[in-house]
Motif scaffolding. Structure first.
Motif, short mmCIF file in Angstrom:
data_model
loop_
_atom_site.label_atom_id
_atom_site.label_comp_id
_atom_site.label_asym_id
_atom_site.label_seq_id
_atom_site.Cartn_x
_atom_site.Cartn_y
_atom_site.Cartn_z
N LEU A 125 0.95 -1.14 -0.05
CA LEU A 125 0.17 0.01 0.11
C LEU A 125 0.83 1.23 -0.22
O LEU A 125 2.14 1.25 0.46
N PRO A 126 0.30 2.45 -0.50
CA PRO A 126 0.94 3.73 -0.43
C PRO A 126 1.14 3.86 1.19
O PRO A 126 0.09 3.60 1.72
N ALA A 127 2.11 4.88 1.39
CA ALA A 127 2.13 4.98 2.95
C ALA A 127 0.92 5.94 3.58
O ALA A 127 0.50 5.32 4.55
N PRO A 128 0.43 6.88 2.77
CA PRO A 128 -0.74 7.43 3.36
C PRO A 128 -1.77 6.50 3.45
O PRO A 128 -2.61 6.55 4.35
N ARG A 129 -2.35 5.63 2.57
CA ARG A 129 -3.28 4.68 2.71
C ARG A 129 -3.02 3.67 3.87
O ARG A 129 -3.98 3.25 4.68
N ALA A 130 -1.69 3.23 3.92
CA ALA A 130 -1.03 2.44 5.08
C ALA A 130 -1.79 2.80 6.38
O ALA A 130 -2.24 2.42 7.33
N VAL A 131 -1.30 4.11 6.62
CA VAL A 131 -1.52 5.09 7.95
C VAL A 131 -3.05 4.98 8.08
O VAL A 131 -3.34 4.97 9.27
N TRP A 132 -3.73 5.34 7.13
CA TRP A 132 -5.06 5.46 7.18
C TRP A 132 -5.78 3.84 7.92
O TRP A 132 -6.63 4.17 8.58
N GLN A 133 -5.51 2.99 7.18
CA GLN A 133 -6.10 1.72 7.63
C GLN A 133 -5.47 1.22 8.91
O GLN A 133 -6.20 0.65 9.64
N ALA A 134 -4.24 1.54 9.23
CA ALA A 134 -3.76 0.99 10.46
C ALA A 134 -4.37 1.95 11.63
O ALA A 134 -4.89 1.35 12.86
#
Length: 237
Positions: A125-134
């Motif tokens: 995942l792109p980092a921003p999307r990963a932060v959103w999901q986490a």
């Protein structure tokens, strides 16, 4: 003797009747009258009255799906957010300072940072999307606990938005900067935003979400700012 009836008949022929009633007003069916204007609801977060120009809180940043930063940048972005919050905490005292320091600790929480980095490595995942999901997973866990811990879910969402803004170069969501007094309108306010409000500029707070026991309402009371929370349509332009 016959003149009087003739005169009366002439009067009646012209439409003048002594017992005539004024015409009744035309009543339109309810469907033709149009909807009645609805009044916004809401509950008092802090009683009071105020007036001023309306200002809206900036919307949260959108996590891009395009591959941008690598996993390693998540930690650096989180540390930058935590540092900014610590600097803000140093400008206030009491409960407001404690709240900002707690939010700063959440920004560098290993559960959030490592969880997001793992999503980048394993799911690409792109980092921003990963932060959103986490962050979403952490917030769900806190909400499930209820009570005080459920309130902390809003802090997680605030930290998430700040880290994504740092990663993508978007403006940090928050209270608009104004030089004249205003009424702050938002879907909801992050506790960190409320902690930094200036009562000399913010005349009142209106939010679409939240309740009388939320941190927004509690901090508004401590600052002496009138607040109405849970107002339907408050965040609609």
């Amino acid at each position: 003797m016959t003149a009087a009836p003739a005169a009366a008949g002439a009067s009646l022929s012209r439409g003048h009747r002594a017992d005539a009633r004024p015409p009744s007003p035309v009543r339109r069916p309810p469907s033709a009258r149009g909807p009645r204007p609805s009044r916004p609801g809401g509950r008092a977060g802090r009683p009071g009255a105020a007036a001023g120009r309306r200002a809206r809180r900036a919307a949260p940043p959108c996590p891009s799906r395009r591959p941008r930063p690598r996993a390693g940048r998540i930690s650096a972005a989180a540390e930058a957010v935590a540092r900014t919050l610590q600097e803000s905490a140093a400008t206030v005292e009491g409960e407001r300072r404690e709240l900002l320091e707690t939010t700063a600790q959440m920004a560098s929480d290993p559960t959030l940072v490592k969880g997001a980095a793992a999503l980048v490595r394993t799911e690409h995942l792109p980092a921003p999307r990963a932060v959103w999901q986490a962050a979403g997973r952490v917030a769900e866990q806190l909400s499930a606990l209820g009570g005080y811990m459920a309130e902390r879910a809003k802090d997680v969402a605030d930290v998430r938005n700040r880290i994504i803004a740092e990663l993508t170069g978007q403006p940090v969501p928050g209270v608009p900067q104004r030089s004249e007094p205003f009424v702050l309108v938002a879907t909801d306010l992050a506790p960190a935003d409320t902690a930094l409000l200036d009562p000399a500029l913010v005349r009142a707070i209106v939010t679409a979400e939240g309740g009388p026991t939320s941190h927004t309402a509690i901090l508004a009371r401590s600052l002496g700012i009138p607040a109405v929370v849970g107002v339907t349509g408050a965040s609609t332009p």
